[in-house]
Design an enzyme around this catalytic site. Structure first.
Site, PDB file in Angstrom:
ATOM      1  CD  GLU A  59      90.670  18.343  43.995  1.00  0.00           C
ATOM      2  OE1 GLU A  59      90.494  17.251  44.573  1.00  0.00           O
ATOM      3  OE2 GLU A  59      89.744  19.112  43.716  1.00  0.00           O
TER       4      GLU A  59
ATOM      5  CG  ASP B 268      91.849  14.511  45.363  1.00  0.00           C
ATOM      6  OD1 ASP B 268      90.667  14.777  45.630  1.00  0.00           O
ATOM      7  OD2 ASP B 268      92.393  14.838  44.285  1.00  0.00           O
TER       8      ASP B 268
ATOM      9  CB  SER C  14      87.044  17.651  44.584  1.00  0.00           C
ATOM     10  OG  SER C  14      87.457  18.355  43.458  1.00  0.00           O
TER      11      SER C  14
ATOM     12  CG  ASP D  68      66.240   6.806  43.459  1.00  0.00           C
ATOM     13  OD1 ASP D  68      67.010   7.580  42.866  1.00  0.00           O
ATOM     14  OD2 ASP D  68      65.130   6.462  43.017  1.00  0.00           O
ATOM     15  CB  ILE D  69      69.366  11.494  45.267  1.00  0.00           C
ATOM     16  CG1 ILE D  69      70.554  10.775  45.932  1.00  0.00           C
ATOM     17  CG2 ILE D  69      69.197  12.903  45.812  1.00  0.00           C
ATOM     18  CD1 ILE D  69      70.397  10.522  47.401  1.00  0.00           C
TER      19      ILE D  69
ATOM     20  N   GLY E  41      65.000   6.611  40.268  1.00  0.00           N
ATOM     21  CA  GLY E  41      65.925   5.925  39.372  1.00  0.00           C
ATOM     22  C   GLY E  41      67.045   6.839  38.916  1.00  0.00           C
TER      23      GLY E  41
ATOM     24  CG  ASP F 159      68.497  11.861  38.881  1.00  0.00           C
ATOM     25  OD1 ASP F 159      69.574  12.453  39.062  1.00  0.00           O
ATOM     26  OD2 ASP F 159      67.830  11.353  39.808  1.00  0.00           O
TER      27      ASP F 159
END
Length: 505
Positions: free
Chosen positions: A244, A248, A429, A465-466, A479, A481
Site C-alpha cells: 500500500e 501510493d 487504493s 461516464d461509465i 450520470g 451512480d
C-alpha cells in the site's frame, strides 16, 4: 492515582457507543480484563469555536486559528478534570481541537468511565476493545466530539489488490501511462505537497528513487516520512502494508513528479487513524495541499463518534483549502460484510470518494468487478451521513459513494515495484493518489481546490461516464451512480475546472 471527590453528576457522551468486538472481529478471543497499570493514550476531540460553513474560500492558518480554534476555557475545564483523575497532558492544541492525555488504564477509566473494556486476541494481534459508551462530568459533553484511545482494534485495511493473471504485465500500465490515457496535463505539481496516510508498512527511499529513474520520471519533489503517535516508516512485508505504502508513493510521485510527498505513519486503530489525518491537516512544516487515503473499513465497524471526529477533521481540511481523496473500497457493495454498506472514510461528505474502473488497452472503460473473490468497486449509500447539498445527482437522502473513479482493475492495473520486486497492483487504493496528483496539478494554477466535490458535480461533462457493469449491488447508469460516481477524469478539463475554484484569503 490522585484521590478526587466523586462528581455529583455524569453524562454520557452522545454517539460514543462502540460496536461489539464480536461483530467487528468475529474470531476475536476474550483474554479478560485490562491490567489497571496498562499505559493508555487518550485523544479528546473538541468542537471548533465557530462551526464550519462549507463550501468556502480557503482560510490561511492564522485566520483559521482566529476563527475556529477551540477556546482555551473549554480545553482547560476537561484538562483539570483529567489531571484530577491522574492523567497527564501530552499536548493541548486548540487549533487542532485536540487534547492528548496519558496515564494508566485506571486513570483513564476514572476520567471517562467506559461501559465495557477488555483485552482480546484476533490472529496474532492482541488489542484493547471497548464496547458501550463513555461519560464525562455534567456540562462537558456538549463541547466534545469524541474521546478516542480506549479501543485499539484495527479499523481499516489497505484497498489494493495484486493481479492474479500472468498476462497482467501486458494489459497493465505504468502510472504515467494511466495519466496519459486520462489526458492529464503536463503540470508536475511543483510547489504542492501531497500527504499520504499510512497505517502500517513502509518504504526504502533508495528503492523509490530507483523506481522513478526506471520510469524515466524526473522527480524534483522531495519525499519525507512523518511519525505519528510513535509509529514510523517500517518496511519489511512486501505482501502486507508495504504494498500500500509504496503503491501510493509511486503513483502520486510519478504522476505529479514536482510535488513533495509527506507520508504520515500511524497505528491501525481509530485514534491512530484520526491522529494521522489531524497531524497532516495541521502540519505547518510539510503543509499538504492534498491528502490521499487508501485505507478504510465498513461503516458498520466504526463507532459514530470516531466517524464524526474524522469528518470534522475533513471539514477542517476543506476550510484550509486542503483536498482529501479516499478509496471507496475493493469489495463491492457489501464492503466485505454480509449486507450493503459503504466504506469509511470515503463515505464522509467532505472527502472525494474514489471508485474503480477497468481500463483496457482497447474497448470501453467499464466498472471494475472481478467477482466475489477478485474485488470490485466499493459504492453505495452511507448509513450515517446525509447527502451533501452539492451531490445533486444523487436521488437518495444519504451520502452516495463514490464521487469519482479511475483505473482500479488489477488486470489493467499499475506496474510498480514493492520492496525491490516488480508487481502489478490495482484496487481503489491506486485511484486515491491518482486523483490527488491530478488535484495537485490543478492547484499549481495558483488556487486551492479545497472541497472538490462541491465544484465537480457542476460539470458532469468533464468526466468519462461509465455506464456498463455493476459492483454486486448497484449498476452503473448514465450520470452519477453509486458504483463509479461521476466517472473517470478528463484530465485537462478537471484541471481547468478546479484550477479556477477557490482563492486563499
Amino acid at each position: 492515582m490522585t484521590n478526587a471527590a466523586e462528581p455529583t453528576r455524569w453524562e454520557k457522551l452522545p454517539f460514543s457507543d462502540a460496536p461489539p468486538v464480536a461483530r467487528t472481529h468475529a474470531r476475536a478471543v476474550s483474554l479478560g480484563a485490562v491490567e489497571p497499570t496498562q499505559d493508555m493514550r487518550v485523544l479528546v476531540v473538541f468542537r471548533p469555536q465557530t462551526p464550519f460553513s462549507l463550501p468556502c474560500q480557503a482560510l490561511s492558518r492564522a485566520a483559521y486559528r482566529q476563527k475556529h480554534s477551540t477556546s482555551d476555557a473549554v480545553i482547560s475545564r476537561l484538562r483539570t478534570h483529567a489531571e484530577t483523575c491522574g492523567l497527564t497532558v501530552e499536548r493541548a492544541d486548540p487549533a487542532a481541537h485536540l487534547l492528548i492525555l496519558r496515564g494508566t488504564c485506571q486513570h483513564a477509566v476514572a476520567a471517562f468511565r467506559p461501559a465495557g473494556l477488555g483485552l482480546y486476541r484476533a490472529g496474532d494481534r492482541e488489542f484493547i476493545g471497548r464496547e458501550g459508551g463513555l461519560s464525562v462530568p455534567e456540562g462537558m459533553a456538549g463541547d466534545i466530539v469524541a474521546v478516542m484511545g480506549f479501543d485499539h482494534r484495527p479499523v481499516a485495511r489497505p484497498h489494493y489488490r495484486r493481479a492474479a493473471s500472468p498476462n497482467a504485465a501486458s494489459t497493465s500500465y505504468t502510472p504515467p501511462q494511466v495519466a496519459a490515457r486520462y489526458g492529464f496535463t503536463s503540470e508536475p505539481g511543483t510547489g504542492q505537497t501531497i500527504g499520504l496516510i499510512e497505517l502500517g508498512g513502509g518504504y526504502d527511499a533508495t528503492q523509490m528513487a530507483d523506481y522513478f529513474h526506471q520510469l524515466g520520471v524526473d522527480r524534483t519533489g522531495r519525499l519525507a516520512s512523518v511519525s505519528v503517535g510513535g509509529a514510523g516508516n517500517a518496511p519489511g512485508d512486501p505482501n502486507g502494508a508495504d504494498g500500500e505504502v509504496q503503491l501510493d508513493i509511486e503513483v502520486a510521485g510519478s504522476v505529479a513528479p514536482g510535488a513533495d510527498l509527506a507520508v504520515y505513519f500511524a497505528s491501525n486503530q481509530g485514534s491512530g487513524f484520526y491522529e494521522a489525518v489531524s497531524t497532516a491537516i495541521h502540519d505547518q512544516t510539510n503543509a499538504p495541499d492534498v491528502i490521499s487515503i487508501s485505507w478504510g473499513g465498513p461503516e458498520s465497524g466504526w463507532s459514530a463518534q470516531d466517524m464524526n471526529a474524522m469528518d470534522q477533521a475533513f471539514q477542517s481540511a476543506a476550510t484550509l483549502g486542503i483536498s482529501v481523496c479516499a478509496a471507496s473500497g475493493d469489495s463491492g457493495a457489501d464492503d466485505g460484510t454480509s449486507s450493503k454498506v459503504v466504506d469509511f472514510p470515503a463515505s464522509s461528505p467532505h472527502v472525494l470518494g474514489c471508485g474503480g474502473t477497468s481500463l483496457p488497452k482497447s474497448g470501453p472503460e467499464v466498472v471494475w468487478n472481478d467477482g466475489a473473490h477478485g474485488g470490485a468497486s466499493g459504492g453505495g449509500y452511507s448509513g450515517h451521513f446525509a447527502k451533501p447539498s452539492w451531490q445533486t445527482a444523487n436521488r437518495n437522502s444519504m451520502r452516495g459513494v463514490p464521487d469519482v473513479a479511475g483505473n482500479a482493475d488489477p488486470e489493467t492495473g499499475y506496474q510498480v515495484v514493492i520492496d525491490g520486486q516488480s508487481s502489478v497492483i490495482g484496487g481503489t487504493s491506486a485511484v486515491a493518489p491518482l486523483w490527488a496528483a491530478l488535484i495537485a496539478k490543478a492547484n499549481q494554477q495558483g488556487t486551492k481546490a479545497g472541497l472538490p466535490g462541491a465544484v465537480l458535480y457542476r460539470r458532469a461533462v468533464d468526466f468519462n461516464d461509465i455506464t456498463k457493469g455493476n459492483n454486486n449491488g448497484y449498476s452503473a447508469t448514465t450520470g452519477w451512480d453509486p458504483v463509479t460516481g461521476l466517472g473517470s477524469p478528463k484530465g485537462a478539463a478537471i484541471v481547468r475546472l478546479l484550477g479556477g475554484n477557490h482563492a486563499e484569503t
